[in-house]
Design an enzyme around this catalytic site. Structure first.
Site, short mmCIF file in Angstrom:
data_model
loop_
_atom_site.label_atom_id
_atom_site.label_comp_id
_atom_site.label_asym_id
_atom_site.label_seq_id
_atom_site.Cartn_x
_atom_site.Cartn_y
_atom_site.Cartn_z
N CYS A 127 0.87 -1.13 -0.16
CA CYS A 127 0.08 -0.14 0.04
C CYS A 127 0.81 1.19 0.01
CB CYS A 127 -1.03 0.04 1.05
SG CYS A 127 -2.13 -1.27 1.37
N PRO A 131 -5.07 8.57 -3.55
CA PRO A 131 -5.70 9.41 -4.67
C PRO A 131 -4.92 10.41 -5.10
CG PRO A 131 -7.05 8.53 -2.59
CD PRO A 131 -5.75 8.12 -2.34
N ALA A 133 -1.30 10.65 -4.89
CA ALA A 133 0.15 10.49 -4.82
C ALA A 133 0.27 9.19 -5.61
CB ALA A 133 0.61 10.54 -3.40
N THR A 161 -3.42 -3.84 -5.25
CA THR A 161 -3.46 -5.36 -5.74
C THR A 161 -3.99 -5.99 -4.72
OG1 THR A 161 -2.04 -4.60 -7.66
CG2 THR A 161 -2.57 -6.74 -7.13
N ASP A 243 12.65 -1.35 -7.02
CA ASP A 243 13.84 -2.09 -7.89
C ASP A 243 13.56 -3.57 -8.09
OD1 ASP A 243 14.91 0.64 -7.95
OD2 ASP A 243 16.53 0.06 -6.43
N ARG A 246 9.96 -4.30 -10.20
CA ARG A 246 10.01 -3.84 -11.69
C ARG A 246 10.36 -5.00 -12.65
NH1 ARG A 246 11.03 2.40 -10.23
NH2 ARG A 246 9.03 2.71 -9.67
N LYS A 272 -6.35 -16.44 -45.09
CA LYS A 272 -5.95 -16.23 -46.32
C LYS A 272 -6.72 -15.19 -47.19
CE LYS A 272 -4.57 -20.98 -48.00
NZ LYS A 272 -5.04 -22.34 -48.33
N GLY A 343 -10.53 -7.39 -38.32
CA GLY A 343 -11.78 -7.17 -37.52
C GLY A 343 -12.09 -8.12 -36.62
N GLU A 366 3.03 0.12 -10.94
CA GLU A 366 4.73 0.17 -10.46
C GLU A 366 5.75 1.26 -11.15
OE1 GLU A 366 6.71 -3.40 -9.25
OE2 GLU A 366 4.53 -4.30 -9.01
N1 CAA Z 1 16.97 2.80 -3.57
C1 CAA Z 1 17.20 3.52 -2.34
N2 CAA Z 1 16.91 4.57 -2.08
C2 CAA Z 1 16.42 5.64 -3.26
C3 CAA Z 1 15.99 4.84 -4.30
C4 CAA Z 1 16.25 3.67 -4.70
N3 CAA Z 1 15.94 3.04 -5.86
N4 CAA Z 1 15.65 5.88 -5.05
C5 CAA Z 1 15.61 7.04 -4.61
N5 CAA Z 1 16.23 6.66 -3.20
C6 CAA Z 1 16.58 7.82 -2.17
C7 CAA Z 1 17.31 8.76 -2.85
O1 CAA Z 1 18.60 8.79 -2.73
C8 CAA Z 1 16.76 9.82 -1.92
O2 CAA Z 1 17.74 9.97 -0.57
P1 CAA Z 1 18.58 11.04 0.27
O3 CAA Z 1 17.57 12.05 0.69
O4 CAA Z 1 18.83 10.11 1.41
O5 CAA Z 1 19.52 11.40 -0.80
C9 CAA Z 1 15.49 9.59 -1.52
O6 CAA Z 1 15.36 8.32 -1.83
C10 CAA Z 1 14.57 10.60 -2.38
O7 CAA Z 1 14.78 10.62 -3.75
P2 CAA Z 1 14.27 11.25 -5.06
O8 CAA Z 1 14.62 12.52 -4.60
O9 CAA Z 1 14.73 10.60 -6.27
O10 CAA Z 1 12.72 11.05 -4.71
P3 CAA Z 1 11.64 11.78 -5.64
O11 CAA Z 1 10.55 12.32 -4.61
O12 CAA Z 1 12.28 12.72 -6.46
O13 CAA Z 1 10.94 10.46 -6.32
C11 CAA Z 1 10.74 8.68 -8.22
C12 CAA Z 1 11.61 9.72 -6.99
C13 CAA Z 1 11.46 7.83 -8.84
C14 CAA Z 1 9.80 9.83 -9.07
C15 CAA Z 1 9.51 7.81 -7.08
O14 CAA Z 1 8.76 8.85 -6.32
C16 CAA Z 1 8.91 6.78 -7.98
O15 CAA Z 1 9.45 5.78 -8.09
N6 CAA Z 1 7.75 7.23 -8.13
C17 CAA Z 1 6.91 5.99 -8.82
C18 CAA Z 1 6.09 5.35 -7.74
C19 CAA Z 1 5.67 4.06 -8.00
O16 CAA Z 1 6.22 3.28 -8.95
N7 CAA Z 1 4.28 3.64 -7.82
C20 CAA Z 1 3.86 2.28 -7.78
C21 CAA Z 1 3.25 1.76 -6.82
S1 CAA Z 1 3.03 -0.16 -6.48
C22 CAA Z 1 2.19 -0.41 -7.63
O17 CAA Z 1 1.61 -0.01 -8.64
C23 CAA Z 1 1.83 -1.64 -7.34
C24 CAA Z 1 0.52 -2.48 -7.52
O18 CAA Z 1 -0.12 -2.76 -6.75
C25 CAA Z 1 0.11 -2.99 -9.02
#
Ligand code: CAA
Length: 385
Positions: A127, A131, A133, A161, A243, A246, A272, A343, A366
């Site tokens: 989770c 809505p 974010a 999900t 990470d 994905r 055909k 079609g 994701e």
């Molecule tokens: N691993 C560890 N730390 C990480 C990281 C990673 N991969 N990525 C970022 N961080 C850390 C950064 O180092 C930073 O830390 P510090 O302040 O210590 O330097 C901190 O996190 C903030 O990082 P960013 O400044 O990059 O953060 P941001 O607010 O700019 O956001 C973003 C980055 C990539 C846009 C992120 O918000 C994102 O991935 N958004 C998409 C969210 C998403 O994928 N949601 C899916 C929900 S799940 C779903 O859909 C599943 C389902 O049920 C089907």
């Protein structure tokens, strides 16, 4: 075991792939169209999947999971997704919800929160989204307030999900929204806790058998021992989890694309026009050639990102590349498959329109395809600016 750089599958991996393909053919394909039509969550299927070791693929054996590497998990998930992406999504949703615990929980917490889910065949949900974010995961509003030995959670989660079936939620909430990502914490919440309510199942375009609901938290009191990692570490927990998850979603897109390609290939040789199979026309041949090439490329990108994670390497960029490429390829190939069917492809008589609807979600959940590009581009520009 990791796939070596040659990407030749070991005997064990080939056997795993064949076993998964057989399971998809016998248990998924026969019910996929009906579950899609009625938007039914196939509870009996998930029981069989659990009994056969196809749930909690990426969770450790000691915690009751199947104990596969991420690479091997992807090999299995491609097969499940080639049968039905909605079922594959609901399968990997457990790994998505449990991976924050796999990576950050104490041994005691793993015993308490991962093992019972894996052993019983129950569902867990991740989770994060709300809505207000989605892409901006650091902008969540669900509030956590510490009161003695408890946290009190208030807020709403969206697009969860298996939300309506989960017995446990992995919830991201903020202690202080003004701190953005630095205020976020990760908690485990039992679904039976007072104040937790799952909303109605969303009537979706595709992946209709996968349950998707909002989940509401109203003054939900949880013990401090349910905090995963440290206070303020929740955003990193979510990002590290994404990470690793994905590649699993990337390979779902590849599974959908492969199914669409296989249907198109067969149909092109049967259909055909102008007194010859349409596969004899170069226009169709080039579409098929591009499909096969893109599927191969998507799979290789994904297995490579998964193998990096298995080796304990940072692979945010590679995971995002795999997810972005595979999701876009999935959409393009399913659209081309409908085109080859003409079609007929646009009707529910043939399976390709479902695949096209299912593929669309892969560019959204994701992290949208645009968010994957953000992750990739930030890394490219990091050393320059
Ligand atoms: N691993 C560890 N730390 C990480 C990281 C990673 N991969 N990525 C970022 N961080 C850390 C950064 O180092 C930073 O830390 P510090 O302040 O210590 O330097 C901190 O996190 C903030 O990082 P960013 O400044 O990059 O953060 P941001 O607010 O700019 O956001 C973003 C980055 C990539 C846009 C992120 O918000 C994102 O991935 N958004 C998409 C969210 C998403 O994928 N949601 C899916 C929900 S799940 C779903 O859909 C599943 C389902 O049920 C089907």
């Amino acid at each position: 075991m990791n796939i070596p750089l040659t990407l030749t599958l070991s005997e064990e991996q080939s056997a795993l792939q064949s076993e998964s393909r057989k399971f998809a053919r016998t248990e998924i394909l026969p019910i996929a169209a009906e579950c899609d039509r009625d938007s039914t969550f196939p509870t009996e299927f998930f029981k069989k999947a659990h009994a056969s070791g196809f749930m909690n693929l990426y969770q450790e054996v000691e915690c009751g999971g199947t104990g596969l590497s991420l690479t091997d998990t992807c090999l299995v998930v491609e097969e499940l997704a080639s049968g039905c992406a909605g079922m594959a999504t609901s399968v990997v949703a457990n790994d998505l919800a449990l991976s924050p615990l796999k990576f950050f929980a104490t041994d005691e917490q793993k015993e308490k929160f991962i093992k019972p889910i894996c052993e019983s065949g129950a569902f867990a949900s991740f989770c994060l989204s709300e809505p207000g974010a989605g892409s901006d995961a650091a902008g969540i509003s669900t509030k956590a307030e510490k009161k003695g030995d408890y946290y009190i959670l208030n807020g709403q989660k969206q697009w969860i999900t298996n939300g309506g079936y989960a017995s446990q939620y992995t919830v991201f909430a903020t202690l202080d929204k003004s701190k953005k990502h630095a205020g976020i914490c990760c908690f485990v919440v039992d679904a039976d806790t007072e104040g937790v309510t799952a909303g109605p199942h969303e009537d979706k375009l595709g992946q209709r058998c996968s349950n998707t609901t909002p989940v509401q938290f109203d003054n939900v009191k949880i013990p401090v021992s349910n905090l995963i990692g440290k206070e303020g570490q929740g955003f990193a927990v979510a990002m590290k989890t994404l990470d690793a998850s994905r590649p699993m979603t990337a390979i779902i897109a590849t599974g959908i694309a492969r199914a669409a390609y296989e249907h198109a290939l067969r149909y092109a040789t049967e259909r055909k026009q102008f007194e010859r199979p349409i596969s004899s026309f170069q226009g169709i041949q080039f579409m098929l050639a591009d499909m096969a090439t893109d599927i191969h490329a998507a799979r290789l990108l994904t297995l490579h990102s998964a193998s990096l994670i298995d080796d304990g390497k940072q692979a945010s960029v590679e995971s995002s590349m795999a997810k972005r490429f595979s999701a876009d390829v999935g959409m393009r190939i399913t659209t081309d498959s409908v085109q080859i069917f003409g079609g007929y492809g646009y009707t529910k008589e043939y399976p390709v329109e479902k695949l096209m609807r299912d593929a669309k979600l892969m560019q959204i959940y994701e992290g949208t395809s645009q968010i994957q590009r953000v992750v990739i581009a930030r890394e490219l520009l990091k050393d320059i600016s």
